[in-house]
Write an enzyme that holds these catalytic residues in place. Structure first.
Site, short mmCIF file in Angstrom:
data_model
loop_
_atom_site.label_atom_id
_atom_site.label_comp_id
_atom_site.label_asym_id
_atom_site.label_seq_id
_atom_site.Cartn_x
_atom_site.Cartn_y
_atom_site.Cartn_z
CG ASN A 101 -46.15 -32.87 17.38
OD1 ASN A 101 -47.00 -33.42 17.71
ND2 ASN A 101 -45.80 -31.65 17.19
CB VAL A 102 -43.95 -39.07 14.90
CG1 VAL A 102 -44.51 -39.74 16.05
CG2 VAL A 102 -44.83 -38.65 13.95
CG ASP A 103 -43.08 -33.11 13.32
OD1 ASP A 103 -42.36 -32.62 14.04
OD2 ASP A 103 -44.19 -32.36 13.18
CG HIS A 118 -47.13 -40.29 21.01
ND1 HIS A 118 -48.10 -39.54 20.66
CD2 HIS A 118 -47.39 -40.81 22.10
CE1 HIS A 118 -48.95 -39.48 21.76
NE2 HIS A 118 -48.26 -40.14 22.60
CB SER A 189 -57.01 -32.53 21.00
OG SER A 189 -56.36 -33.81 21.17
P1 OAD Z 1 -54.62 -33.57 17.74
O1 OAD Z 1 -55.09 -33.45 16.45
O2 OAD Z 1 -55.67 -34.37 18.67
O3 OAD Z 1 -54.96 -31.76 18.30
C1 OAD Z 1 -54.47 -30.88 17.64
C2 OAD Z 1 -54.57 -29.73 18.77
O4 OAD Z 1 -54.17 -28.62 17.93
C3 OAD Z 1 -56.18 -29.32 18.60
O5 OAD Z 1 -56.55 -28.90 20.08
C4 OAD Z 1 -56.15 -27.85 17.70
O6 OAD Z 1 -57.10 -26.90 17.97
C5 OAD Z 1 -54.50 -27.53 18.02
N1 OAD Z 1 -54.14 -26.36 16.92
C6 OAD Z 1 -54.71 -26.63 15.61
N2 OAD Z 1 -53.93 -25.77 14.87
C7 OAD Z 1 -53.15 -25.14 15.56
C8 OAD Z 1 -52.12 -24.19 15.78
N3 OAD Z 1 -51.64 -23.60 14.51
N4 OAD Z 1 -51.35 -23.60 16.78
C9 OAD Z 1 -51.81 -24.36 18.04
N5 OAD Z 1 -52.71 -25.12 18.17
C10 OAD Z 1 -53.21 -25.49 17.06
O7 OAD Z 1 -53.31 -33.62 18.19
P2 OAD Z 1 -52.58 -34.38 19.26
O8 OAD Z 1 -53.33 -33.38 20.44
O9 OAD Z 1 -51.16 -34.14 19.16
O10 OAD Z 1 -50.65 -40.19 18.39
O11 OAD Z 1 -52.81 -35.74 19.24
C11 OAD Z 1 -52.21 -36.42 20.19
C12 OAD Z 1 -51.98 -37.81 19.52
O12 OAD Z 1 -53.34 -38.34 19.03
C13 OAD Z 1 -50.84 -37.68 18.36
O13 OAD Z 1 -49.64 -37.93 18.77
C14 OAD Z 1 -51.16 -39.10 17.80
C15 OAD Z 1 -52.71 -38.79 17.71
O14 OAD Z 1 -53.45 -40.12 17.30
C16 OAD Z 1 -50.34 -41.49 18.01
O15 OAD Z 1 -50.17 -41.60 16.84
C17 OAD Z 1 -49.93 -42.32 18.98
#
Ligand code: OAD
Length: 248
Positions: A101-103, A118, A189
């Protein structure tokens, strides 16, 4: 949601614990994830907004999008999941937190050391000479900020698709995945590499691996335990149960 005893035992025995977080951990703070049905990548094109080519071909559009996201993030507050992770740092020795996360919500919740794979959306630097930029970003007449030293365009300090991850953060994250006894993959994810490799490194190195996510992911079948709940519900509950477990 029941916390399995095997997880509580693994935590009690662990000499070191590593947590990897993704966008899901901030979802309950009102910040959209990327790949959920209503996620950012369902509305916006990552090639246009989160790549070097996208920035070079339309820097105005990229700036507009990051300023919009910054506004949302600045108005958001850490949630119970972020606070639980900050508490874990105090509860467990040799605790390492790695985030995609970048937040900066982990830091705002009190986590003292966060490896940001990231980058972050708060800072900016020069696209050309890489120097940090601390000047104004909201300029009149839609002007874009420029580097006072070399005149290059200023960009947000996030990692874009196709860019290398910060070396120190990635090395620390890989080492923490190799060396931990328990690894938690929270709200990701696990679609984006190299971050998605970390739970697998931990598993191959013998760690007890746990997923906290209401939904299945690409790596769920590798997990020893899956807590199918949101992080703001699952993590405080895990801490509560763990404290009870060790006091019995
Ligand atoms: P994703 O959007 O790919 O995945 C989010 C995950 O969080 C999913 O598996 C959801 O099921 C889960 N989720 C949703 N709500 C939730 C909650 N309240 N509690 C727990 N889990 C929950 O996000 P990331 O895996 O972080 O990169 O994505 C990885 C990277 O892809 C990011 O850092 C970003 C993006 O493109 C860059 O910008 C380089």
């Amino acid at each position: 949601m029941v916390i399995p005893e095997s997880l509580l035992e693994a935590l009690e025995k662990a000499r070191s614990i590593t947590v990897l977080t993704g966008a899901g951990v901030s979802a309950e703070s009102g910040i959209k994830t990327f790949r959920d049905p209503d996620g950012l990548w369902s509305q916006f094109n990552p090639a246009e907004l989160a790549s070097v080519d996208g920035f070079m071909s339309n820097p105005e559009l990229v700036w507009q999008w990051y300023q919009y996201r910054r506004q949302i993030i600045n108005n958001a507050m850490p949630n119970a999941g972020h606070y639980a992770i900050a508490e874990m740092e105090k509860l467990f020795k040799n605790f390492v937190l790695v985030t995609q996360n970048v937040d900066r919500l982990h830091q705002r919740a009190g986590s003292s050391k966060v490896w940001e794979l990231h980058g972050n959306i708060i800072d900016n630097h020069c696209f050309n000479c890489k120097r940090p930029y601390i000047g104004e970003t909201n300029l009149p007449d839609k002007q874009l900020p420029k580097c006072p030293v070399c005149g290059g365009l200023i960009r947000p300090s996030v990692v874009w698709f196709g860019e290398l991850l910060p070396f120190e953060a990635l090395s620390a994250a890989e080492e923490a995945a190799y060396n931990c006894d328990v690894f938690l993959s929270v709200g990701t994810s696990a679609e984006v590499y190299p971050a998605a490799n970390l739970p697998l490194i931990a598993k191959r190195s013998g760690a007890f691996v746990v997923e906290v996510n209401p939904n299945r992911t690409a790596i769920s079948h590798y997990m020893d335990v899956c807590l199918r709940e949101t992080s703001a519900v699952a993590l405080p509950k895990l801490i509560e149960e763990y404290k009870k477990f060790i006091s019995d």
